[in-house]
Design a protein around this motif. Structure first.
Motif: not given
Length: 242
Positions: A25-31, A66-73, A112-115, A117-120
């Motif tokens: 999830x972390x790697x996908x969010x970063x990419x 609209x995607x910031x609250x989504x967990x990318x797993x 957690x997803x907002x924190x 995704x928004x930070x990145x």
């Protein structure tokens, strides 16, 4: 408070039980967020510098927000084929877990997803965009980011409701509709001679962290999540999962 503790215990157990899932999830969010931030950073920087691509800048903003609250797993991204949200709800229903705890767990995941995704996303945009840095000091840019995060919370409340209320295919269809509505709003603002990006930048630059637009969007976002959560509780208790 008991509901929050129980929900936090379930979330923590999920992470401890499958650390590989957390890593993916972390790697996908970063990419993903890294790519979108690089694209948006160039477009936003250009719109603020030469005034070009203003419609595109607004479309990118409302789409990604609209995607910031989504967990990318991998599990969540398979919702269309495997209806993972419904399957998860069936599993949670099989446990002695109240509907309030299930919903609270979902809201914690959204937080957690907002924190993350928004930070990145906003962090990379500020790093990439030279014109953005020159126009907005850190406090003003933080106000700008929080303004759009508030808008993202409004949409997150809707997503929480439809995630627990419909099948994976219906969830996908409603997400597309919500996204097109957001893009449509950006288009109408553009046709009226306005620009969402520049308007939010102007207010953030003038007011900083006292921005009424920022506090208004955050308040609206929180109200949206709470109102849709009440509706979701009703759906959780009444939805037939068979």
């Amino acid at each position: 408070m008991t509901t929050l503790k129980n929900a936090w215990f379930i979330v923590r157990s999920d992470f401890r039980g499958d650390r590989l899932k957390l890593l993916w999830a972390l790697l996908f969010a970063v990419v993903f967020m890294g790519y979108m931030a690089a694209l948006a950073g160039m477009v936003l920087d250009d719109a603020m510098d030469r005034g070009e691509g203003r419609l595109l800048s607004d479309v990118l903003l409302v789409t990604i927000i609209s995607m910031l609250g989504i967990t990318f797993s991998r599990r969540n991204m398979k919702y269309l084929a495997d209806d993972t949200y419904t399957r998860m709800l069936v599993y949670m229903r099989s446990l002695p877990v109240p509907a309030e705890v299930i919903l609270c767990k979902r809201k914690l995941n959204t937080l957690f997803a907002f924190i993350l995704n928004s930070t990145l996303y906003f962090g990379l945009i500020y790093t990439i965009g030279a014109n953005i840095r020159s126009e907005l000091p850190v406090s003003a840019y933080l106000a700008f980011a929080l303004t759009w995060i508030g808008c993202g919370l409004v949409i997150a409340g809707i997503y929480i409701l439809i995630e627990f209320s419909f099948s994976g295919k219906a969830y996908f269809l409603i997400m597309i509709i919500v996204m097109f509505l957001a893009i449509g709003i950006a288009g109408l603002v553009y046709l009226a001679g306005g620009n969402l990006l520049l308007a939010s930048v102007t207010v953030s630059k003038e007011w900083g962290l006292l921005s009424p637009l920022m506090w208004g969007s955050l308040l609206l976002g929180i109200v949206s999540v709470q109102l849709f959560s009440r509706w979701t509780i009703h759906r959780l208790k009444s939805r037939d999962l068979v």
